[in-house]
Design a protein around this motif. Structure first.
Motif, PDB file in Angstrom:
ATOM      1  N   VAL A  43       0.860  -1.186   0.000  1.00 30.28           N
ATOM      2  CA  VAL A  43       0.000   0.000   0.000  1.00 30.28           C
ATOM      3  C   VAL A  43       0.894   1.233   0.000  1.00 30.28           C
ATOM      4  O   VAL A  43       1.776   1.370   0.860  1.00 30.28           O
ATOM      5  N   GLN A  46      -0.482   7.035  -0.565  1.00 28.94           N
ATOM      6  CA  GLN A  46      -1.836   7.529  -0.835  1.00 28.94           C
ATOM      7  C   GLN A  46      -2.907   6.506  -0.447  1.00 28.94           C
ATOM      8  O   GLN A  46      -4.099   6.737  -0.646  1.00 28.94           O
ATOM      9  N   GLY A  47      -2.466   5.368   0.095  1.00 29.80           N
ATOM     10  CA  GLY A  47      -3.416   4.343   0.508  1.00 29.80           C
ATOM     11  C   GLY A  47      -3.880   3.444  -0.616  1.00 29.80           C
ATOM     12  O   GLY A  47      -4.839   2.683  -0.447  1.00 29.80           O
ATOM     13  N   GLU A  48      -3.197   3.496  -1.769  1.00 27.07           N
ATOM     14  CA  GLU A  48      -3.570   2.673  -2.914  1.00 27.07           C
ATOM     15  C   GLU A  48      -2.748   1.385  -2.934  1.00 27.07           C
ATOM     16  O   GLU A  48      -1.552   1.394  -2.635  1.00 27.07           O
TER      17      GLU A  48
END
Length: 263
Positions: A43, A46-48
């Motif tokens: 991850v 940006q949390g992606e």
């Protein structure tokens, strides 16, 4: 009246078919499980969800008509249960030879990455000029991995420190609970980029002979794997390019859509 009634009937049928057609083409979401295992899967800030396998999963999911992916973080011991219960439909980046392999169905393999060694640069007891298995060493490894299976076949349990993920394996190395860490080469390269002054990595001829095929995992009986294999083959050029961008070479993708891969 007959033409009017017929017109109403045709118009009503048209509305029904239109609604059904919209339902068939509504956005679809694919539930994909993953384990935190950089650079395969991780991850970003940006949390992606990013990595080798998420990139490929997006290519295949798009080819299958899915508009979105819902990512679900899993722990190794919950992979089979999550697939069986339908919490996820596919899990990315699983090793075909791992400890749960007999309970899973795999897509056509994507890459083959050798198992390599990592050890401390300072104060290490490991001598890389001698077989690691002939030395009195303790090995750290991720639980359930191909590396753990190899170690269990060769060594007493007291010489194997099996942990949940790479971060904990590195901790065992730093705390000197282990002398050497076994990981797939991409994972070791990722660690070396972060800690070039702390660790040394290398290959062992005894480990290089063992295949470490990585693929997408499904629950046995899930027919989704057949379409997945088909689209993986159809999209092989995009997949090859996506992996090359990250420095990895995909396995030759033969046409394989009969279901579960058998090594």
């Amino acid at each position: 009246m007959f033409p009017v009634r017929r017109l109403i009937y045709v118009f009503g049928l048209y509305l029904i078919l239109s609604v059904l057609g919209c339902a068939d083409h509504r956005p679809k979401t694919l539930k994909v499980g993953y384990l935190d295992n950089p650079p395969y899967v991780y991850v970003d800030k940006q949390g992606e969800v990013q990595g080798l396998f998420p990139d490929v999963a997006r290519i295949i999911a798009n080819a299958m008509g899915y508009s979105t992916i819902r990512w679900v973080l899993l722990s190794p011991e919950h992979v089979v249960t999550a697939l069986q219960q339908g919490r996820v439909e596919v899990v990315v980046g699983e090793s075909i030879g791992n400890s749960q392999a007999t309970k899973l169905c795999f897509s056509a393999p994507l890459i083959d990455t050798p198992i390599s060694l990592l050890w401390r640069k300072e104060g290490s007891r490991y001598n890389p000029s001698i077989s690691p298995f002939s030395q009195s060493l303790t090995f750290a490894v991720v639980r359930g991995s191909v590396g753990e299976l190899l170690l269990r076949q060769r060594l007493a349990d007291s010489r194997v420190v099996a942990v949940e993920d790479t971060a904990l394996a590195l901790l065992a190395l730093r705390q000197r609970r282990a002398d050497v860490l076994l990981l797939p080469r991409p994972s070791l390269d990722y660690v070396m980029k972060q800690y070039p002054q702390t660790y040394v990595s290398g290959d062992s001829a005894e480990l290089m002979v063992y295949p470490n095929l990585a693929a997408f995992a499904f629950y046995p009986g899930n027919t989704l794997v057949q379409e997945w294999n088909t689209q993986q083959f159809v999209s092989r050029a995009k997949i090859k390019y996506a992996l090359l961008e990250k420095g990895y070479v995909s396995l030759p993708l033969a046409r394989f859509n009969a279901g579960c891969f058998v090594s």
